[in-house]
Design an enzyme around this catalytic site. Sequence first.
Site, PDB file in Angstrom:
ATOM      1  N   GLU A 150       4.996  -5.052   7.071  1.00 28.93           N
ATOM      2  CA  GLU A 150       4.375  -3.973   7.652  1.00 28.93           C
ATOM      3  C   GLU A 150       4.923  -3.680   8.971  1.00 28.93           C
ATOM      4  OE1 GLU A 150       3.030  -6.510   5.705  1.00 28.93           O
ATOM      5  OE2 GLU A 150       1.169  -5.571   4.615  1.00 28.93           O
TER       6      GLU A 150
ATOM      7  N   ALA B 133       0.878  -1.040   0.098  1.00 35.79           N
ATOM      8  CA  ALA B 133      -0.044  -0.038   0.184  1.00 35.79           C
ATOM      9  C   ALA B 133       0.952   1.054  -0.101  1.00 35.79           C
ATOM     10  CB  ALA B 133      -0.897  -0.093   1.173  1.00 35.79           C
TER      11      ALA B 133
HETATM   12  N1  DAK Z   1       4.640   3.339  -0.742  1.00 33.82           N
HETATM   13  C1  DAK Z   1       4.913   4.397  -1.464  1.00 33.82           C
HETATM   14  N2  DAK Z   1       5.934   4.597  -2.082  1.00 33.82           N
HETATM   15  C2  DAK Z   1       6.764   3.634  -2.124  1.00 33.82           C
HETATM   16  C3  DAK Z   1       6.461   2.388  -1.861  1.00 33.82           C
HETATM   17  C4  DAK Z   1       5.211   2.177  -0.839  1.00 33.82           C
HETATM   18  N3  DAK Z   1       5.021   1.055  -0.495  1.00 33.82           N
HETATM   19  N4  DAK Z   1       7.423   1.394  -2.054  1.00 33.82           N
HETATM   20  C5  DAK Z   1       8.285   2.201  -2.840  1.00 33.82           C
HETATM   21  N5  DAK Z   1       7.838   3.510  -2.913  1.00 33.82           N
HETATM   22  C6  DAK Z   1       8.620   4.499  -3.542  1.00 33.82           C
HETATM   23  C7  DAK Z   1       9.895   4.901  -2.936  1.00 33.82           C
HETATM   24  O1  DAK Z   1       9.430   5.841  -1.766  1.00 33.82           O
HETATM   25  C8  DAK Z   1      10.569   5.873  -4.245  1.00 33.82           C
HETATM   26  O2  DAK Z   1       9.927   6.954  -4.423  1.00 33.82           O
HETATM   27  P1  DAK Z   1      10.852   8.035  -4.605  1.00 33.82           P
HETATM   28  O3  DAK Z   1      11.934   8.243  -3.493  1.00 33.82           O
HETATM   29  O4  DAK Z   1      11.704   7.876  -5.942  1.00 33.82           O
HETATM   30  O5  DAK Z   1      10.210   9.310  -4.572  1.00 33.82           O
HETATM   31  C9  DAK Z   1      10.234   4.796  -5.175  1.00 33.82           C
HETATM   32  O6  DAK Z   1       9.146   4.095  -4.875  1.00 33.82           O
HETATM   33  C10 DAK Z   1      11.016   3.681  -5.581  1.00 33.82           C
HETATM   34  O7  DAK Z   1      11.572   3.136  -4.344  1.00 33.82           O
HETATM   35  P2  DAK Z   1      12.933   3.013  -3.797  1.00 33.82           P
HETATM   36  O8  DAK Z   1      13.830   4.069  -4.124  1.00 33.82           O
HETATM   37  O9  DAK Z   1      12.805   2.703  -2.391  1.00 33.82           O
HETATM   38  O10 DAK Z   1      13.496   1.478  -4.251  1.00 33.82           O
HETATM   39  P3  DAK Z   1      14.456   0.410  -3.872  1.00 33.82           P
HETATM   40  O11 DAK Z   1      14.725  -0.265  -5.135  1.00 33.82           O
HETATM   41  O12 DAK Z   1      15.516   1.256  -3.133  1.00 33.82           O
HETATM   42  O13 DAK Z   1      13.765  -0.134  -2.748  1.00 33.82           O
HETATM   43  C11 DAK Z   1      11.792  -1.454  -1.829  1.00 33.82           C
HETATM   44  C12 DAK Z   1      12.573  -0.879  -2.956  1.00 33.82           C
HETATM   45  C13 DAK Z   1      10.431  -2.125  -2.401  1.00 33.82           C
HETATM   46  C14 DAK Z   1      12.694  -2.367  -0.998  1.00 33.82           C
HETATM   47  C15 DAK Z   1      11.466  -0.193  -0.835  1.00 33.82           C
HETATM   48  O14 DAK Z   1      10.851   0.807  -1.786  1.00 33.82           O
HETATM   49  C16 DAK Z   1      10.647  -0.457   0.139  1.00 33.82           C
HETATM   50  O15 DAK Z   1      10.878  -0.982   1.091  1.00 33.82           O
HETATM   51  N6  DAK Z   1       9.143  -0.093  -0.065  1.00 33.82           N
HETATM   52  C17 DAK Z   1       8.086  -0.147   0.901  1.00 33.82           C
HETATM   53  C18 DAK Z   1       7.610  -1.684   0.877  1.00 33.82           C
HETATM   54  C19 DAK Z   1       6.557  -1.837   2.132  1.00 33.82           C
HETATM   55  O16 DAK Z   1       6.889  -1.518   3.336  1.00 33.82           O
HETATM   56  N7  DAK Z   1       5.435  -2.226   1.643  1.00 33.82           N
HETATM   57  C20 DAK Z   1       4.443  -2.563   2.574  1.00 33.82           C
HETATM   58  C21 DAK Z   1       3.623  -1.216   2.915  1.00 33.82           C
HETATM   59  S1  DAK Z   1       2.328  -1.414   4.259  1.00 33.82           S
HETATM   60  C22 DAK Z   1      -5.248  -1.840   4.860  1.00 33.82           C
HETATM   61  C23 DAK Z   1      -4.719  -2.947   4.995  1.00 33.82           C
HETATM   62  C24 DAK Z   1      -3.385  -3.406   4.517  1.00 33.82           C
HETATM   63  C25 DAK Z   1      -2.788  -2.237   3.730  1.00 33.82           C
HETATM   64  C26 DAK Z   1      -3.363  -1.172   3.697  1.00 33.82           C
HETATM   65  C27 DAK Z   1      -4.607  -0.790   4.229  1.00 33.82           C
HETATM   66  N8  DAK Z   1      -6.565  -1.570   5.529  1.00 33.82           N
HETATM   67  C28 DAK Z   1      -7.183  -2.636   6.354  1.00 33.82           C
HETATM   68  C29 DAK Z   1      -7.103  -0.137   5.515  1.00 33.82           C
HETATM   69  C30 DAK Z   1      -1.423  -2.401   3.490  1.00 33.82           C
HETATM   70  C31 DAK Z   1      -0.404  -2.073   4.026  1.00 33.82           C
HETATM   71  C32 DAK Z   1       1.165  -2.267   3.371  1.00 33.82           C
HETATM   72  O17 DAK Z   1       1.155  -2.569   2.346  1.00 33.82           O
END
Ligand code: DAK
Length: 255
Positions: free
Chosen positions: A129, A63
């Site tokens: 998460e 997300a």
């Molecule tokens: N959100 C926003 N931006 C993201 C992102 C994300 N999840 N993942 C990547 N980006 C963005 C980065 O901020 C970066 O943006 P700029 O800096 O260029 O502006 C761009 O994408 C490229 O990413 P990186 O520069 O970080 O690229 P790397 O290759 O160095 O790293 C990575 C890739 C995937 C390892 C890293 O970006 C990362 O760790 N990303 C976050 C992964 C993460 O934590 N995902 C889980 C998110 S929490 C709900 C229920 C569930 C959910 C929501 C609501 N409800 C019941 C209401 C779900 C929650 C989640 O999924």
Amino acid sequence: MEELVLFEKIENIQILKINRPKRLNALNRETVDLIDERIEEIKKDKEIRALIITGDHHFAAGADISDMIEKTPEEAKAFLFTNTFSKLEHIELPTIAAICGYALGGGLELALACDLRIASEDAQLGLPEINLGIMPGAGGTVRLPRLIGEAKAKELIYLGGRLTASEAYQYGIVNRVVKKEELMAEAFKMAKKLAEKAPLALRAAKEAILYGGDRTKTEALSRESEIWSGLFASQDQKEGMRAFLEKRTPQYQSK
Ligand code: DAK
């Protein structure tokens, strides 16, 4: 502005591609709403026999964190993916997640709502998460333990690490791993095979599996019998069995 969700039908296979490359296909509200709208369209299109969900380079890195950071509990609740993912899980045709690159958090949860998962060798899957001070909230704590067992699911959820494609295969999260350049061709090949099966029988099998997942063994067995016998009202059942006896390929009508 580029469309966040690309939608392409090839023969009777629908492909839905998440398209937010600058954010590694992170799912914001608009993207999930578009996925929801597309699912509604697919439900109305009786020609479609299978759905492939994918993304170029990455499946989805979760997300969108910038969308979530300032949310209150009420707003977080409204930022809901669960309804859309459950709608996808229950859609009456087979679904395949074709996963390359990152499938993290809500991205993996989207893939878990599909029936089958194919990953390319570069894929990395996880529920990170916990590293953000939250927990999976769109099916990760529910679908993953049911799929792979509590011990492995708890390890992934509590430690927030990532699995390679081959580890995800060993865990039983993905059905197969293929070379990156072959991902879409393999997904399409699998979808075509599914499209050749009797649609009502596939739908019935999916219904029985979903029903059974929520019920006791006794209830599930009883429902399985009902659904199974119901198929004998279909022309496709007669056609499938007749084709076998006549040593020919069945021609299913979805009737
Ligand atoms: N959100 C926003 N931006 C993201 C992102 C994300 N999840 N993942 C990547 N980006 C963005 C980065 O901020 C970066 O943006 P700029 O800096 O260029 O502006 C761009 O994408 C490229 O990413 P990186 O520069 O970080 O690229 P790397 O290759 O160095 O790293 C990575 C890739 C995937 C390892 C890293 O970006 C990362 O760790 N990303 C976050 C992964 C993460 O934590 N995902 C889980 C998110 S929490 C709900 C229920 C569930 C959910 C929501 C609501 N409800 C019941 C209401 C779900 C929650 C989640 O999924």
